[in-house]
Scaffold this motif. Structure first.
Motif, mmCIF file in Angstrom:
data_model
loop_
_atom_site.group_PDB
_atom_site.id
_atom_site.type_symbol
_atom_site.label_atom_id
_atom_site.label_comp_id
_atom_site.label_asym_id
_atom_site.label_seq_id
_atom_site.Cartn_x
_atom_site.Cartn_y
_atom_site.Cartn_z
ATOM 1 N N PHE A 1 2.445 1.889 -3.268
ATOM 2 C CA PHE A 1 1.458 2.513 -4.165
ATOM 3 C C PHE A 1 1.468 4.029 -3.987
ATOM 4 O O PHE A 1 1.560 4.786 -4.964
ATOM 5 C CB PHE A 1 0.075 1.919 -3.875
ATOM 6 N N VAL A 2 1.397 4.480 -2.746
ATOM 7 C CA VAL A 2 1.333 5.919 -2.470
ATOM 8 C C VAL A 2 2.621 6.612 -2.942
ATOM 9 O O VAL A 2 2.577 7.656 -3.608
ATOM 10 C CB VAL A 2 1.103 6.179 -0.962
ATOM 11 N N ALA B 1 2.942 6.605 -6.787
ATOM 12 C CA ALA B 1 2.018 7.585 -7.379
ATOM 13 C C ALA B 1 2.614 8.991 -7.248
ATOM 14 O O ALA B 1 2.586 9.779 -8.194
ATOM 15 C CB ALA B 1 0.652 7.508 -6.706
ATOM 16 N N ALA C 1 2.588 1.806 -9.684
ATOM 17 C CA ALA C 1 1.829 2.123 -8.473
ATOM 18 C C ALA C 1 0.548 1.297 -8.416
ATOM 19 O O ALA C 1 0.247 0.681 -7.388
ATOM 20 C CB ALA C 1 1.494 3.618 -8.431
ATOM 21 N N PHE D 1 0.837 -1.203 0.000
ATOM 22 C CA PHE D 1 0.000 0.000 0.000
ATOM 23 C C PHE D 1 0.873 1.255 0.000
ATOM 24 O O PHE D 1 0.654 2.183 -0.786
ATOM 25 C CB PHE D 1 -0.948 0.028 1.210
#
Lengths: 225, 225
Positions: free
Chosen positions: B29-30, B33, B52, B26
Protein backbone atom coordinates in the motif's frame (compact mmCIF):
# COMPACT_ATOMS: atom_id res chain seq x y z
CA UNK A 1 -17.07 14.55 -30.14
CA UNK A 2 -19.91 13.24 -32.29
CA UNK A 3 -22.78 15.04 -30.55
CA UNK A 4 -24.63 17.54 -32.71
CA UNK A 5 -24.55 20.21 -30.03
CA UNK A 6 -21.47 21.18 -28.06
CA UNK A 7 -22.28 21.35 -24.34
CA UNK A 8 -21.67 24.75 -22.72
CA UNK A 9 -18.04 25.21 -21.59
CA UNK A 10 -17.77 24.50 -17.86
CA UNK A 11 -17.15 27.51 -15.66
CA UNK A 12 -13.36 27.82 -15.62
CA UNK A 13 -13.13 29.27 -12.12
CA UNK A 14 -15.07 26.35 -10.68
CA UNK A 15 -12.86 23.99 -12.69
CA UNK A 16 -9.81 25.59 -11.07
CA UNK A 17 -11.32 25.09 -7.61
CA UNK A 18 -12.28 21.46 -8.27
CA UNK A 19 -8.91 20.76 -9.91
CA UNK A 20 -7.05 22.22 -6.93
CA UNK A 21 -9.22 20.30 -4.47
CA UNK A 22 -8.82 17.01 -6.39
CA UNK A 23 -5.04 17.44 -6.70
CA UNK A 24 -4.82 18.38 -3.03
CA UNK A 25 -6.74 15.23 -2.03
CA UNK A 26 -4.59 13.07 -4.27
CA UNK A 27 -1.38 14.46 -2.82
CA UNK A 28 -2.83 14.12 0.69
CA UNK A 29 -3.39 10.45 -0.09
CA UNK A 30 0.26 10.03 -1.09
CA UNK A 31 1.59 11.95 1.94
CA UNK A 32 -0.67 10.18 4.44
CA UNK A 33 0.25 6.77 3.02
CA UNK A 34 3.93 7.69 3.47
CA UNK A 35 3.25 8.97 6.99
CA UNK A 36 1.42 5.77 7.91
CA UNK A 37 4.67 3.85 7.36
CA UNK A 38 6.43 6.13 9.86
CA UNK A 39 3.82 5.81 12.61
CA UNK A 40 5.29 4.54 15.88
CA UNK A 41 2.58 1.91 16.42
CA UNK A 42 0.54 -0.38 14.21
CA UNK A 43 -2.68 1.10 15.63
CA UNK A 44 -1.71 4.65 14.57
CA UNK A 45 -0.48 3.31 11.25
CA UNK A 46 -3.94 1.90 10.54
CA UNK A 47 -5.72 5.17 11.39
CA UNK A 48 -3.43 7.15 9.10
CA UNK A 49 -3.59 4.59 6.29
CA UNK A 50 -7.36 4.75 6.42
CA UNK A 51 -7.25 8.56 6.33
CA UNK A 52 -5.14 8.18 3.18
CA UNK A 53 -7.73 6.01 1.46
CA UNK A 54 -10.46 8.46 2.44
CA UNK A 55 -8.48 11.28 0.79
CA UNK A 56 -8.42 9.21 -2.41
CA UNK A 57 -12.19 8.68 -2.15
CA UNK A 58 -12.64 12.44 -1.84
CA UNK A 59 -10.48 12.92 -4.93
CA UNK A 60 -12.74 10.47 -6.77
CA UNK A 61 -15.85 12.46 -5.88
CA UNK A 62 -14.20 15.68 -7.06
CA UNK A 63 -13.11 14.01 -10.30
CA UNK A 64 -16.70 12.82 -10.80
CA UNK A 65 -17.98 16.38 -10.30
CA UNK A 66 -15.47 17.73 -12.83
CA UNK A 67 -16.76 15.18 -15.37
CA UNK A 68 -20.37 16.04 -14.50
CA UNK A 69 -19.66 19.69 -15.37
CA UNK A 70 -18.15 18.64 -18.70
CA UNK A 71 -14.55 19.19 -17.60
CA UNK A 72 -11.46 17.02 -17.95
CA UNK A 73 -10.02 15.94 -14.60
CA UNK A 74 -6.43 15.51 -15.79
CA UNK A 75 -6.50 18.98 -17.34
CA UNK A 76 -8.12 20.53 -14.26
CA UNK A 77 -5.63 18.93 -11.85
CA UNK A 78 -2.44 19.42 -13.85
CA UNK A 79 -1.84 23.11 -12.96
CA UNK A 80 -1.72 22.17 -9.27
CA UNK A 81 0.77 19.31 -9.55
CA UNK A 82 3.04 19.43 -6.49
CA UNK A 83 0.68 21.72 -4.55
CA UNK A 84 1.70 20.24 -1.19
CA UNK A 85 5.41 20.21 -2.06
CA UNK A 86 5.86 23.94 -1.47
CA UNK A 87 4.46 23.63 2.06
CA UNK A 88 6.47 20.46 2.74
CA UNK A 89 9.74 22.03 1.71
CA UNK A 90 9.48 25.14 3.84
CA UNK A 91 10.02 23.39 7.17
CA UNK A 92 11.15 19.89 8.05
CA UNK A 93 9.49 18.17 10.98
CA UNK A 94 12.03 16.84 13.46
CA UNK A 95 9.80 14.53 15.50
CA UNK A 96 6.70 12.42 14.99
CA UNK A 97 4.62 14.98 16.95
CA UNK A 98 5.89 17.79 14.74
CA UNK A 99 5.10 15.71 11.65
CA UNK A 100 1.56 15.00 12.88
CA UNK A 101 0.97 18.64 13.76
CA UNK A 102 2.34 19.75 10.40
CA UNK A 103 0.01 17.50 8.45
CA UNK A 104 -2.93 18.38 10.69
CA UNK A 105 -2.41 22.14 10.36
CA UNK A 106 -1.60 21.98 6.67
CA UNK A 107 -4.72 19.98 5.85
CA UNK A 108 -6.92 22.11 8.10
CA UNK A 109 -5.80 25.43 6.61
CA UNK A 110 -6.16 23.99 3.10
CA UNK A 111 -9.67 22.75 3.97
CA UNK A 112 -10.66 26.20 5.22
CA UNK A 113 -9.27 27.81 2.07
CA UNK A 114 -11.09 25.37 -0.21
CA UNK A 115 -14.34 26.00 1.64
CA UNK A 116 -13.93 29.77 1.23
CA UNK A 117 -13.18 29.35 -2.49
CA UNK A 118 -16.21 27.09 -2.88
CA UNK A 119 -18.51 29.88 -1.69
CA UNK A 120 -17.98 31.40 -5.12
CA UNK A 121 -18.91 28.21 -7.00
CA UNK A 122 -22.28 26.73 -8.03
CA UNK A 123 -24.44 25.20 -5.27
CA UNK A 124 -23.69 21.55 -6.01
CA UNK A 125 -19.92 22.10 -6.22
CA UNK A 126 -19.95 24.20 -3.05
CA UNK A 127 -21.89 21.56 -1.14
CA UNK A 128 -19.62 18.83 -2.44
CA UNK A 129 -16.46 20.64 -1.31
CA UNK A 130 -18.00 21.45 2.10
CA UNK A 131 -19.04 17.81 2.59
CA UNK A 132 -15.57 16.47 1.80
CA UNK A 133 -13.59 18.40 4.31
CA UNK A 134 -12.27 17.24 7.64
CA UNK A 135 -11.34 13.77 8.81
CA UNK A 136 -12.54 13.24 12.41
CA UNK A 137 -10.48 10.05 12.96
CA UNK A 138 -7.28 11.74 11.92
CA UNK A 139 -8.07 14.79 14.08
CA UNK A 140 -8.76 12.51 17.04
CA UNK A 141 -5.45 10.71 16.52
CA UNK A 142 -3.56 14.01 16.45
CA UNK A 143 -5.37 15.39 19.50
CA UNK A 144 -4.75 12.15 21.42
CA UNK A 145 -1.11 11.90 20.44
CA UNK A 146 -0.33 15.54 21.16
CA UNK A 147 -2.14 15.56 24.51
CA UNK A 148 0.47 13.05 25.71
CA UNK A 149 3.34 15.19 24.46
CA UNK A 150 1.81 18.41 25.82
CA UNK A 151 1.93 17.22 29.41
CA UNK A 152 5.60 18.22 29.14
CA UNK A 153 5.89 22.05 29.30
CA UNK A 154 9.09 22.28 27.26
CA UNK A 155 7.64 20.09 24.52
CA UNK A 156 4.42 22.12 24.63
CA UNK A 157 6.15 25.45 24.05
CA UNK A 158 8.30 23.95 21.30
CA UNK A 159 5.15 22.65 19.57
CA UNK A 160 3.35 25.98 19.99
CA UNK A 161 6.29 27.69 18.25
CA UNK A 162 6.23 25.02 15.56
CA UNK A 163 2.49 25.63 15.07
CA UNK A 164 3.10 29.35 14.53
CA UNK A 165 5.76 28.65 11.92
CA UNK A 166 3.49 26.18 10.16
CA UNK A 167 0.51 28.50 9.86
CA UNK A 168 2.79 31.22 8.49
CA UNK A 169 4.04 28.77 5.87
CA UNK A 170 0.54 27.59 5.01
CA UNK A 171 -0.74 31.17 4.56
CA UNK A 172 2.27 32.05 2.40
CA UNK A 173 1.57 29.05 0.14
CA UNK A 174 -2.08 30.07 -0.17
CA UNK A 175 -1.17 33.68 -0.89
CA UNK A 176 1.12 32.47 -3.68
CA UNK A 177 -1.68 30.33 -5.10
CA UNK A 178 -4.12 33.26 -5.10
CA UNK A 179 -1.58 35.52 -6.83
CA UNK A 180 -0.78 32.91 -9.51
CA UNK A 181 -4.42 31.93 -10.14
CA UNK A 182 -6.78 34.84 -10.83
CA UNK A 183 -9.63 32.31 -10.76
CA UNK A 184 -9.19 32.04 -6.98
CA UNK A 185 -9.42 35.79 -6.45
CA UNK A 186 -12.62 35.82 -8.53
CA UNK A 187 -14.14 32.92 -6.56
CA UNK A 188 -13.32 34.57 -3.26
CA UNK A 189 -14.76 37.89 -4.42
CA UNK A 190 -17.92 36.14 -5.65
CA UNK A 191 -18.51 34.28 -2.39
CA UNK A 192 -21.15 35.62 -0.05
CA UNK A 193 -19.41 36.21 3.23
CA UNK A 194 -21.38 35.90 6.44
CA UNK A 195 -19.63 39.03 7.67
CA UNK A 196 -21.09 41.06 4.80
CA UNK A 197 -17.80 41.85 3.06
CA UNK A 198 -17.77 41.62 -0.74
CA UNK A 199 -15.34 41.87 -3.63
CA UNK A 200 -11.74 42.84 -2.87
CA UNK A 201 -12.49 43.28 0.83
CA UNK A 202 -13.55 39.68 0.87
CA UNK A 203 -10.20 38.55 -0.54
CA UNK A 204 -8.47 40.49 2.19
CA UNK A 205 -10.80 38.98 4.78
CA UNK A 206 -9.82 35.43 3.79
CA UNK A 207 -6.51 35.58 5.56
CA UNK A 208 -8.13 36.90 8.72
CA UNK A 209 -10.65 34.02 8.62
CA UNK A 210 -7.89 31.44 8.04
CA UNK A 211 -5.87 32.82 10.94
CA UNK A 212 -8.88 32.85 13.27
CA UNK A 213 -9.72 29.24 12.39
CA UNK A 214 -6.13 28.26 13.02
CA UNK A 215 -6.16 29.93 16.44
CA UNK A 216 -9.29 27.99 17.38
CA UNK A 217 -7.68 24.72 16.33
CA UNK A 218 -4.50 25.41 18.27
CA UNK A 219 -6.57 26.16 21.36
CA UNK A 220 -8.41 22.88 20.94
CA UNK A 221 -5.03 21.16 20.94
CA UNK A 222 -4.03 23.05 24.07
CA UNK A 223 -1.39 25.05 22.17
CA UNK A 224 -1.13 28.81 22.43
CA UNK A 225 -1.37 30.06 18.87
CA UNK B 1 -7.83 -11.75 30.50
CA UNK B 2 -10.87 -12.26 32.69
CA UNK B 3 -12.41 -15.22 30.85
CA UNK B 4 -12.60 -18.41 32.87
CA UNK B 5 -11.15 -20.50 30.06
CA UNK B 6 -8.13 -19.48 27.99
CA UNK B 7 -8.87 -20.04 24.29
CA UNK B 8 -6.46 -22.42 22.54
CA UNK B 9 -3.26 -20.67 21.40
CA UNK B 10 -3.48 -19.90 17.67
CA UNK B 11 -1.22 -21.96 15.44
CA UNK B 12 2.03 -19.98 15.45
CA UNK B 13 3.11 -21.01 11.97
CA UNK B 14 -0.18 -19.78 10.51
CA UNK B 15 0.19 -16.57 12.54
CA UNK B 16 3.63 -16.07 10.96
CA UNK B 17 2.14 -16.54 7.48
CA UNK B 18 -0.79 -14.17 8.13
CA UNK B 19 1.52 -11.63 9.81
CA UNK B 20 3.91 -11.71 6.84
CA UNK B 21 1.05 -11.41 4.36
CA UNK B 22 -0.58 -8.53 6.28
CA UNK B 23 2.72 -6.66 6.62
CA UNK B 24 3.47 -7.26 2.95
CA UNK B 25 0.09 -5.86 1.93
CA UNK B 26 0.53 -2.83 4.18
CA UNK B 27 3.96 -2.07 2.77
CA UNK B 28 2.63 -2.64 -0.76
CA UNK B 29 0.00 0.00 0.00
CA UNK B 30 2.70 2.48 1.03
CA UNK B 31 4.92 1.72 -1.98
CA UNK B 32 2.09 1.83 -4.50
CA UNK B 33 0.82 5.12 -3.08
CA UNK B 34 4.33 6.54 -3.50
CA UNK B 35 4.57 5.12 -7.02
CA UNK B 36 1.23 6.64 -7.96
CA UNK B 37 2.71 10.09 -7.40
CA UNK B 38 5.51 9.27 -9.87
CA UNK B 39 3.23 8.00 -12.63
CA UNK B 40 3.70 9.89 -15.90
CA UNK B 41 -0.02 10.45 -16.47
CA UNK B 42 -3.05 11.08 -14.29
CA UNK B 43 -4.77 8.00 -15.75
CA UNK B 44 -1.90 5.72 -14.65
CA UNK B 45 -1.74 7.50 -11.34
CA UNK B 46 -5.37 6.61 -10.67
CA UNK B 47 -4.87 2.93 -11.52
CA UNK B 48 -1.87 2.66 -9.20
CA UNK B 49 -3.55 4.64 -6.39
CA UNK B 50 -6.50 2.28 -6.56
CA UNK B 51 -4.16 -0.72 -6.45
CA UNK B 52 -2.71 0.81 -3.30
CA UNK B 53 -6.10 1.04 -1.60
CA UNK B 54 -6.85 -2.56 -2.60
CA UNK B 55 -3.61 -3.66 -0.93
CA UNK B 56 -4.82 -1.98 2.28
CA UNK B 57 -8.18 -3.76 1.98
CA UNK B 58 -6.31 -7.06 1.68
CA UNK B 59 -4.32 -6.18 4.79
CA UNK B 60 -7.61 -5.54 6.60
CA UNK B 61 -8.94 -8.99 5.67
CA UNK B 62 -5.72 -10.63 6.89
CA UNK B 63 -5.85 -8.65 10.13
CA UNK B 64 -9.46 -9.80 10.59
CA UNK B 65 -8.39 -13.42 10.08
CA UNK B 66 -5.59 -13.05 12.65
CA UNK B 67 -8.15 -11.76 15.18
CA UNK B 68 -10.56 -14.58 14.27
CA UNK B 69 -7.85 -17.11 15.15
CA UNK B 70 -7.27 -15.37 18.50
CA UNK B 71 -4.01 -13.72 17.44
CA UNK B 72 -2.80 -10.14 17.80
CA UNK B 73 -2.25 -8.39 14.48
CA UNK B 74 0.39 -5.95 15.70
CA UNK B 75 2.37 -8.79 17.25
CA UNK B 76 2.00 -10.99 14.16
CA UNK B 77 3.07 -8.23 11.77
CA UNK B 78 5.93 -6.74 13.80
CA UNK B 79 8.59 -9.35 12.92
CA UNK B 80 8.15 -8.54 9.22
CA UNK B 81 8.48 -4.76 9.52
CA UNK B 82 10.44 -3.52 6.48
CA UNK B 83 9.89 -6.74 4.52
CA UNK B 84 9.87 -4.93 1.16
CA UNK B 85 12.85 -2.73 2.08
CA UNK B 86 15.41 -5.48 1.51
CA UNK B 87 14.12 -6.04 -2.03
CA UNK B 88 13.89 -2.28 -2.69
CA UNK B 89 17.47 -1.63 -1.64
CA UNK B 90 19.09 -4.31 -3.78
CA UNK B 91 18.52 -2.57 -7.09
CA UNK B 92 17.40 0.94 -7.97
CA UNK B 93 15.07 1.36 -10.91
CA UNK B 94 16.37 3.93 -13.38
CA UNK B 95 13.23 4.50 -15.44
CA UNK B 96 9.48 4.38 -14.95
CA UNK B 97 9.32 1.11 -16.93
CA UNK B 98 11.99 -0.42 -14.70
CA UNK B 99 10.09 0.77 -11.63
CA UNK B 100 6.83 -0.73 -12.90
CA UNK B 101 8.52 -4.01 -13.78
CA UNK B 102 10.23 -4.12 -10.39
CA UNK B 103 6.99 -3.68 -8.47
CA UNK B 104 5.17 -6.11 -10.75
CA UNK B 105 7.79 -8.85 -10.42
CA UNK B 106 8.32 -8.26 -6.72
CA UNK B 107 4.60 -8.49 -5.93
CA UNK B 108 4.10 -11.48 -8.19
CA UNK B 109 6.96 -13.51 -6.70
CA UNK B 110 5.77 -12.58 -3.19
CA UNK B 111 2.21 -13.63 -4.10
CA UNK B 112 3.46 -17.00 -5.34
CA UNK B 113 5.50 -17.50 -2.20
CA UNK B 114 2.56 -16.61 0.08
CA UNK B 115 0.32 -19.01 -1.83
CA UNK B 116 2.87 -21.83 -1.38
CA UNK B 117 3.20 -21.07 2.34
CA UNK B 118 -0.58 -21.02 2.70
CA UNK B 119 -0.78 -24.63 1.48
CA UNK B 120 0.50 -25.57 4.93
CA UNK B 121 -2.14 -23.53 6.80
CA UNK B 122 -5.76 -24.32 7.79
CA UNK B 123 -8.37 -24.36 5.02
CA UNK B 124 -9.93 -20.96 5.76
CA UNK B 125 -6.55 -19.18 6.01
CA UNK B 126 -5.31 -20.89 2.83
CA UNK B 127 -8.42 -19.91 0.91
CA UNK B 128 -8.21 -16.35 2.22
CA UNK B 129 -4.57 -15.95 1.12
CA UNK B 130 -5.31 -17.51 -2.29
CA UNK B 131 -8.27 -15.17 -2.80
CA UNK B 132 -6.27 -12.06 -1.98
CA UNK B 133 -3.50 -12.45 -4.47
CA UNK B 134 -3.09 -10.72 -7.80
CA UNK B 135 -4.37 -7.36 -8.99
CA UNK B 136 -5.59 -7.63 -12.59
CA UNK B 137 -5.81 -3.83 -13.12
CA UNK B 138 -2.23 -3.31 -12.05
CA UNK B 139 -1.06 -6.24 -14.21
CA UNK B 140 -2.93 -4.78 -17.17
CA UNK B 141 -1.33 -1.39 -16.63
CA UNK B 142 2.15 -2.95 -16.54
CA UNK B 143 1.54 -5.11 -19.60
CA UNK B 144 0.13 -2.13 -21.51
CA UNK B 145 2.92 0.23 -20.51
CA UNK B 146 5.70 -2.27 -21.20
CA UNK B 147 4.28 -3.33 -24.56
CA UNK B 148 4.91 0.23 -25.76
CA UNK B 149 8.49 0.21 -24.47
CA UNK B 150 9.16 -3.29 -25.83
CA UNK B 151 8.57 -2.26 -29.42
CA UNK B 152 12.13 -0.90 -29.14
CA UNK B 153 14.63 -3.80 -29.30
CA UNK B 154 17.32 -2.11 -27.23
CA UNK B 155 14.85 -1.21 -24.48
CA UNK B 156 13.44 -4.74 -24.62
CA UNK B 157 16.80 -6.41 -24.03
CA UNK B 158 17.63 -3.96 -21.24
CA UNK B 159 14.31 -4.74 -19.54
CA UNK B 160 14.82 -8.50 -19.98
CA UNK B 161 18.17 -8.18 -18.21
CA UNK B 162 16.54 -6.07 -15.50
CA UNK B 163 13.86 -8.75 -15.06
CA UNK B 164 16.54 -11.42 -14.52
CA UNK B 165 18.25 -9.30 -11.88
CA UNK B 166 14.93 -8.65 -10.13
CA UNK B 167 13.89 -12.27 -9.86
CA UNK B 168 17.33 -13.12 -8.47
CA UNK B 169 16.87 -10.42 -5.83
CA UNK B 170 13.33 -11.55 -5.01
CA UNK B 171 14.39 -15.17 -4.57
CA UNK B 172 17.34 -14.14 -2.38
CA UNK B 173 14.98 -12.13 -0.14
CA UNK B 174 12.61 -15.11 0.14
CA UNK B 175 15.47 -17.49 0.87
CA UNK B 176 16.58 -15.16 3.68
CA UNK B 177 13.03 -15.09 5.08
CA UNK B 178 12.79 -18.90 5.06
CA UNK B 179 16.16 -19.24 6.81
CA UNK B 180 15.24 -16.68 9.50
CA UNK B 181 11.72 -18.02 10.09
CA UNK B 182 11.53 -21.76 10.77
CA UNK B 183 7.73 -21.39 10.64
CA UNK B 184 7.96 -20.91 6.88
CA UNK B 185 10.00 -24.07 6.37
CA UNK B 186 7.41 -25.99 8.39
CA UNK B 187 4.48 -24.52 6.42
CA UNK B 188 6.16 -25.34 3.12
CA UNK B 189 6.94 -28.88 4.28
CA UNK B 190 3.35 -29.36 5.43
CA UNK B 191 1.80 -28.18 2.19
CA UNK B 192 0.48 -30.84 -0.15
CA UNK B 193 2.24 -30.25 -3.45
CA UNK B 194 0.50 -31.19 -6.67
CA UNK B 195 3.77 -32.69 -7.88
CA UNK B 196 3.79 -35.21 -5.04
CA UNK B 197 6.89 -33.89 -3.27
CA UNK B 198 6.72 -33.71 0.52
CA UNK B 199 8.78 -32.44 3.47
CA UNK B 200 12.27 -31.14 2.76
CA UNK B 201 11.98 -31.93 -0.96
CA UNK B 202 8.99 -29.64 -1.03
CA UNK B 203 11.00 -26.75 0.45
CA UNK B 204 13.60 -27.30 -2.26
CA UNK B 205 10.87 -27.42 -4.90
CA UNK B 206 9.55 -23.99 -3.90
CA UNK B 207 12.34 -22.14 -5.62
CA UNK B 208 11.85 -24.15 -8.79
CA UNK B 209 8.12 -23.31 -8.73
CA UNK B 210 8.80 -19.60 -8.14
CA UNK B 211 11.30 -19.53 -11.01
CA UNK B 212 8.91 -21.31 -13.36
CA UNK B 213 6.09 -18.89 -12.52
CA UNK B 214 8.43 -15.97 -13.10
CA UNK B 215 9.43 -17.34 -16.52
CA UNK B 216 5.77 -17.62 -17.51
CA UNK B 217 5.14 -14.02 -16.44
CA UNK B 218 8.13 -12.69 -18.34
CA UNK B 219 6.94 -14.50 -21.46
CA UNK B 220 3.51 -12.93 -21.05
CA UNK B 221 5.23 -9.55 -21.03
CA UNK B 222 7.20 -10.48 -24.14
CA UNK B 223 10.47 -10.55 -22.22
CA UNK B 224 12.92 -13.44 -22.44
CA UNK B 225 13.37 -14.61 -18.85
Amino acid sequence: MTTAQTPPAPDQDTMALLGLAAEFEFESFVRLAGDSALAPSIAERQVIARSATRALERQDRLVARIAELGGDAAQAMAPFDGVIEDFEQRTTAGTWSERLLKAFIGYAVADDFLRLLAEGADDASRELVASLLGDPDYAELVVGQLSVVLSDDVAASRLALWGRRLVGDALAVIQGAVVRNPAFGRLLARGSATDGTVGEDRVQRVFAVLTAEHTRRMERLGLTA
